[in-house]
Design a protein around this motif. Sequence first.
Motif, PDB file in Angstrom:
ATOM      1  N   PHE A 195       5.732   7.774   1.913  1.00 62.82           N
ATOM      2  CA  PHE A 195       6.689   8.831   1.576  1.00 62.82           C
ATOM      3  C   PHE A 195       6.269  10.082   2.317  1.00 62.82           C
ATOM      4  O   PHE A 195       5.215  10.659   2.028  1.00 62.82           O
ATOM      5  N   TYR A 196       7.085  10.467   3.316  1.00 66.01           N
ATOM      6  CA  TYR A 196       6.765  11.568   4.219  1.00 66.01           C
ATOM      7  C   TYR A 196       7.797  12.662   3.915  1.00 66.01           C
ATOM      8  O   TYR A 196       8.952  12.566   4.325  1.00 66.01           O
ATOM      9  N   LEU A 197       7.363  13.659   3.123  1.00 63.11           N
ATOM     10  CA  LEU A 197       8.321  14.552   2.470  1.00 63.11           C
ATOM     11  C   LEU A 197       8.125  16.007   2.883  1.00 63.11           C
ATOM     12  O   LEU A 197       7.182  16.672   2.414  1.00 63.11           O
TER      13      LEU A 197
ATOM     14  N   ILE B 129       1.011  20.277   9.046  1.00 62.13           N
ATOM     15  CA  ILE B 129      -0.075  19.755   8.201  1.00 62.13           C
ATOM     16  C   ILE B 129       0.339  18.449   7.519  1.00 62.13           C
ATOM     17  O   ILE B 129      -0.445  17.493   7.470  1.00 62.13           O
ATOM     18  N   ILE B 130       1.579  18.398   7.016  1.00 66.87           N
ATOM     19  CA  ILE B 130       2.051  17.169   6.347  1.00 66.87           C
ATOM     20  C   ILE B 130       1.957  15.987   7.315  1.00 66.87           C
ATOM     21  O   ILE B 130       1.573  14.872   6.943  1.00 66.87           O
ATOM     22  N   THR B 131       2.249  16.236   8.576  1.00 66.50           N
ATOM     23  CA  THR B 131       2.155  15.162   9.575  1.00 66.50           C
ATOM     24  C   THR B 131       0.690  14.839   9.886  1.00 66.50           C
ATOM     25  O   THR B 131       0.323  13.661  10.000  1.00 66.50           O
ATOM     26  N   ASP B 132      -0.160  15.871   9.989  1.00 68.14           N
ATOM     27  CA  ASP B 132      -1.599  15.627  10.219  1.00 68.14           C
ATOM     28  C   ASP B 132      -2.157  14.720   9.119  1.00 68.14           C
ATOM     29  O   ASP B 132      -2.901  13.775   9.397  1.00 68.14           O
ATOM     30  N   LEU B 133      -1.793  15.027   7.863  1.00 63.87           N
ATOM     31  CA  LEU B 133      -2.300  14.248   6.727  1.00 63.87           C
ATOM     32  C   LEU B 133      -1.824  12.802   6.821  1.00 63.87           C
ATOM     33  O   LEU B 133      -2.563  11.859   6.556  1.00 63.87           O
ATOM     34  N   THR B 134      -0.558  12.646   7.225  1.00 63.42           N
ATOM     35  CA  THR B 134       0.023  11.305   7.350  1.00 63.42           C
ATOM     36  C   THR B 134      -0.680  10.509   8.451  1.00 63.42           C
ATOM     37  O   THR B 134      -1.037   9.348   8.268  1.00 63.42           O
ATOM     38  N   LEU B 135      -0.897  11.147   9.589  1.00 64.21           N
ATOM     39  CA  LEU B 135      -1.525  10.441  10.713  1.00 64.21           C
ATOM     40  C   LEU B 135      -2.990  10.116  10.388  1.00 64.21           C
ATOM     41  O   LEU B 135      -3.502   9.068  10.782  1.00 64.21           O
ATOM     42  N   ASP B 136      -3.621  11.001   9.635  1.00 64.03           N
ATOM     43  CA  ASP B 136      -5.006  10.754   9.219  1.00 64.03           C
ATOM     44  C   ASP B 136      -5.077   9.516   8.315  1.00 64.03           C
ATOM     45  O   ASP B 136      -5.984   8.690   8.430  1.00 64.03           O
ATOM     46  N   TRP B 137      -4.075   9.383   7.435  1.00 63.92           N
ATOM     47  CA  TRP B 137      -4.020   8.193   6.566  1.00 63.92           C
ATOM     48  C   TRP B 137      -3.832   6.930   7.410  1.00 63.92           C
ATOM     49  O   TRP B 137      -4.515   5.930   7.220  1.00 63.92           O
ATOM     50  N   PHE B 138      -2.931   7.004   8.388  1.00 64.26           N
ATOM     51  CA  PHE B 138      -2.716   5.852   9.274  1.00 64.26           C
ATOM     52  C   PHE B 138      -4.016   5.484   9.994  1.00 64.26           C
ATOM     53  O   PHE B 138      -4.389   4.317  10.079  1.00 64.26           O
ATOM     54  N   ASP B 139      -4.698   6.493  10.505  1.00 64.55           N
ATOM     55  CA  ASP B 139      -5.893   6.224  11.316  1.00 64.55           C
ATOM     56  C   ASP B 139      -7.078   5.743  10.486  1.00 64.55           C
ATOM     57  O   ASP B 139      -7.868   4.936  10.958  1.00 64.55           O
ATOM     58  N   ASN B 140      -7.180   6.223   9.257  1.00 63.41           N
ATOM     59  CA  ASN B 140      -8.429   5.978   8.527  1.00 63.41           C
ATOM     60  C   ASN B 140      -8.333   5.161   7.257  1.00 63.41           C
ATOM     61  O   ASN B 140      -9.327   4.600   6.818  1.00 63.41           O
ATOM     62  N   ARG B 141      -7.171   5.113   6.624  1.00 66.05           N
ATOM     63  CA  ARG B 141      -7.148   4.427   5.335  1.00 66.05           C
ATOM     64  C   ARG B 141      -6.045   3.387   5.198  1.00 66.05           C
ATOM     65  O   ARG B 141      -5.883   2.764   4.168  1.00 66.05           O
ATOM     66  N   ARG B 142      -5.294   3.175   6.206  1.00 70.51           N
ATOM     67  CA  ARG B 142      -4.225   2.190   6.173  1.00 70.51           C
ATOM     68  C   ARG B 142      -4.822   0.779   6.236  1.00 70.51           C
ATOM     69  O   ARG B 142      -5.585   0.475   7.148  1.00 70.51           O
ATOM     70  N   GLU B 143      -4.499  -0.066   5.224  1.00 67.61           N
ATOM     71  CA  GLU B 143      -5.008  -1.444   5.195  1.00 67.61           C
ATOM     72  C   GLU B 143      -4.063  -2.324   6.005  1.00 67.61           C
ATOM     73  O   GLU B 143      -2.897  -2.458   5.629  1.00 67.61           O
TER      74      GLU B 143
ATOM     75  N   HIS C 270       3.531   7.809  17.101  1.00 68.24           N
ATOM     76  CA  HIS C 270       2.378   7.058  16.583  1.00 68.24           C
ATOM     77  C   HIS C 270       2.777   5.613  16.268  1.00 68.24           C
ATOM     78  O   HIS C 270       2.044   4.668  16.586  1.00 68.24           O
ATOM     79  N   LEU C 271       3.943   5.446  15.644  1.00 70.49           N
ATOM     80  CA  LEU C 271       4.397   4.095  15.280  1.00 70.49           C
ATOM     81  C   LEU C 271       4.627   3.261  16.537  1.00 70.49           C
ATOM     82  O   LEU C 271       4.299   2.076  16.592  1.00 70.49           O
ATOM     83  N   GLU C 272       5.171   3.937  17.549  1.00 74.24           N
ATOM     84  CA  GLU C 272       5.463   3.240  18.797  1.00 74.24           C
ATOM     85  C   GLU C 272       4.157   2.797  19.477  1.00 74.24           C
ATOM     86  O   GLU C 272       4.015   1.643  19.852  1.00 74.24           O
ATOM     87  N   LYS C 273       3.216   3.735  19.528  1.00 69.11           N
ATOM     88  CA  LYS C 273       1.929   3.450  20.184  1.00 69.11           C
ATOM     89  C   LYS C 273       1.169   2.334  19.490  1.00 69.11           C
ATOM     90  O   LYS C 273       0.463   1.564  20.121  1.00 69.11           O
ATOM     91  N   THR C 274       1.297   2.266  18.175  1.00 67.61           N
ATOM     92  CA  THR C 274       0.541   1.267  17.419  1.00 67.61           C
ATOM     93  C   THR C 274       1.401   0.035  17.105  1.00 67.61           C
ATOM     94  O   THR C 274       1.061  -0.758  16.223  1.00 67.61           O
TER      95      THR C 274
ATOM     96  N   GLN D  81       0.880  -1.172   0.000  1.00 63.85           N
ATOM     97  CA  GLN D  81       0.000   0.000   0.000  1.00 63.85           C
ATOM     98  C   GLN D  81       0.916   1.220   0.000  1.00 63.85           C
ATOM     99  O   GLN D  81       1.858   1.284   0.787  1.00 63.85           O
ATOM    100  N   THR D  82       0.670   2.177  -0.890  1.00 62.73           N
ATOM    101  CA  THR D  82       1.602   3.301  -1.013  1.00 62.73           C
ATOM    102  C   THR D  82       0.895   4.634  -0.764  1.00 62.73           C
ATOM    103  O   THR D  82      -0.260   4.809  -1.155  1.00 62.73           O
ATOM    104  N   ALA D  83       1.615   5.558  -0.120  1.00 61.97           N
ATOM    105  CA  ALA D  83       1.047   6.886   0.145  1.00 61.97           C
ATOM    106  C   ALA D  83       2.164   7.918   0.161  1.00 61.97           C
ATOM    107  O   ALA D  83       3.309   7.591   0.504  1.00 61.97           O
ATOM    108  N   MET D  84       1.845   9.128  -0.251  1.00 66.83           N
ATOM    109  CA  MET D  84       2.857  10.195  -0.282  1.00 66.83           C
ATOM    110  C   MET D  84       2.250  11.510   0.196  1.00 66.83           C
ATOM    111  O   MET D  84       1.214  11.933  -0.300  1.00 66.83           O
ATOM    112  N   PHE D  85       2.935  12.139   1.173  1.00 64.50           N
ATOM    113  CA  PHE D  85       2.472  13.420   1.697  1.00 64.50           C
ATOM    114  C   PHE D  85       3.619  14.418   1.732  1.00 64.50           C
ATOM    115  O   PHE D  85       4.683  14.117   2.275  1.00 64.50           O
TER     116      PHE D  85
END
Length: 540
Positions: free
Chosen positions: A196-198, A174-188, A345-349, A125-129
């Motif tokens: 890609f966190y840029l 904001i780039i981090t908010d978008l990334t965390l939102d993807w983790f919380d809601n759309r990560r399979e 977030h990675l640590e918590k999850t 699964q790929t994502a870029m922010f």
Amino acid sequence: MHQTLKLIIIFAAVLLWSCSQQERSTSEETAQKRPNIIFMMADDHAYQAISAYSDHLIETPNIDRIAKNGMLFTNASVTNSICAPSRATILTGKHTHMHGKIDNRFPFDTTQVTFPQLLQEAGYQTAMFGKLHFGNNPKGIDEFKILPGQGNYYNPKFITNEGDTTITGYVTDIITDLTLDWFDNRREEDEPYALFYLHKAPHRAWLPAERHYKEFINREFVEPPTLFDDYANRGTAAKEAEMNILKHMHWAIDSKLHPDVMAELGIEETSDWGVPAYFNRMGRMTEEQRDAWNAVYMPMNEEFKKLYPEMDEEAQMKWRYQRYMQDYLACIKAVDENVGRLLDHLEKTNQLDNTLIVYTSDQGFYLGEHGWFDKRFIYDESFKTPLIVSWPGVVEPGSKSDIMVQNLDFAQTLLEAAGETPPSDMQGESLLPILKGELENWNRDAVYYHYYEYPAVHMVKRHYGIVTKEYKLAHFYYDVDEWELYDRLNDPNEMNNVYDNPEYADVVKELKAKLADLRVKYKDSEELDQKYIDKYEQAK
Ligand code: SGN
Ligand code: CA
């Protein structure tokens, strides 16, 4: 008879079922073994401004967490020290003359195969922010929210799979908010991911978040020993480059002098876009953001008004260096905090154990060394780039490597880490042997570099060269024909071009031959140099 047959059938069914269960669990195990990949990259983040490398400027405790868990590369470099070409090299695993994105001007050739496409095909699964800077959208990315071009620090616009959107706030957060939102809601959960966190920060013109400019505007930073470099014993390229903090940095948008204050003091802007850029950036802010900004930056302006009449050029340079560092490093503070939010977030999850994390920059940057800002040159501060890799269970925590590695190597490394075979036309080397500490077959002793964007902003001449641990040999061409040689061990600040020094005649001969071999190996040539000059001139 009937009974026996029944028994046989039941037995066979059980056997089949248990075999298929076994198969399933092996394939699940392999899937589990494929690590998640998080590729974190900042824009223009100098290794001098990461405390895992050196803490003389700033503490970056969160980026340092990745180093504590993994490997710090002290000799990582880029093949062409400028934004979009470096990014294209990272994604394709090819030198810039091969993928064709030689400078920031021409769009990326989207027929080039990038490693995210291959990971996506392999079931990632790929994502870029954040910032890509390609002039076109990424391929092989399931979900992207990227900045158009360079993007903005305040209230940035994003290009997404579903159209454009503007988000109020500070870009790094904001780039981090978008990334965390993807983790919380759309990560399979059932497939591995490549994220890609840029970051856009700390790219010029260095607009920090309120919490950080308040803190950094009163700080004083140590000066580099070459701040007042006069470029003696160097070539024409260094003398003619327009990257000097005093002469070429903007007083308005870079040093944050208000244009009215400049007019009052009779200060002329260094180019004609410093003042318009100031009004443009301030104009993007909400009234609240602008008031908060002015409450801190206007008193700084008032203070400067008092100092300026007594300042000679040396004092001005010192002042401008401090202003530069205050804003540049404040931008980095936000990057570091946000890397911390993501790691938390990675640590918590519980994701850290099966995740390979890369932290890097698209190139290095001058923080006053040679009196400069910006990048482009083969000289160390822009040639080298930060690189930190963690991968629990594979990379020894807290380890260091001084092996010469490049952004050219990232695609092959990450594909191999994912269990994929990289395409044969990629030109780097997988870094897995280094990451695993298995160095028996590692034999690279030199790397190749080629910069093109000239004539253009900052006026750094075209050049290519070879770098070994001991020496650096470069050829500047197009409107000059000059060679430079630096003795990296005896002259780490690269202040003396020893190309014409007879003591180095043998070194020159040997390195020129090696450089010619590298040009052949990587399929670069005088014909290609000319092709790219022609292309550039036609586009004018
Ligand atoms: C802008 C900057 C330059 C910078 C280039 C390329 N000027 O033109 O200083 O070298 O981007 O940067 S600015 O006044 O507009 O900020 S890169 O990172 O994209 O290669
Ligand atoms: Ca950059």
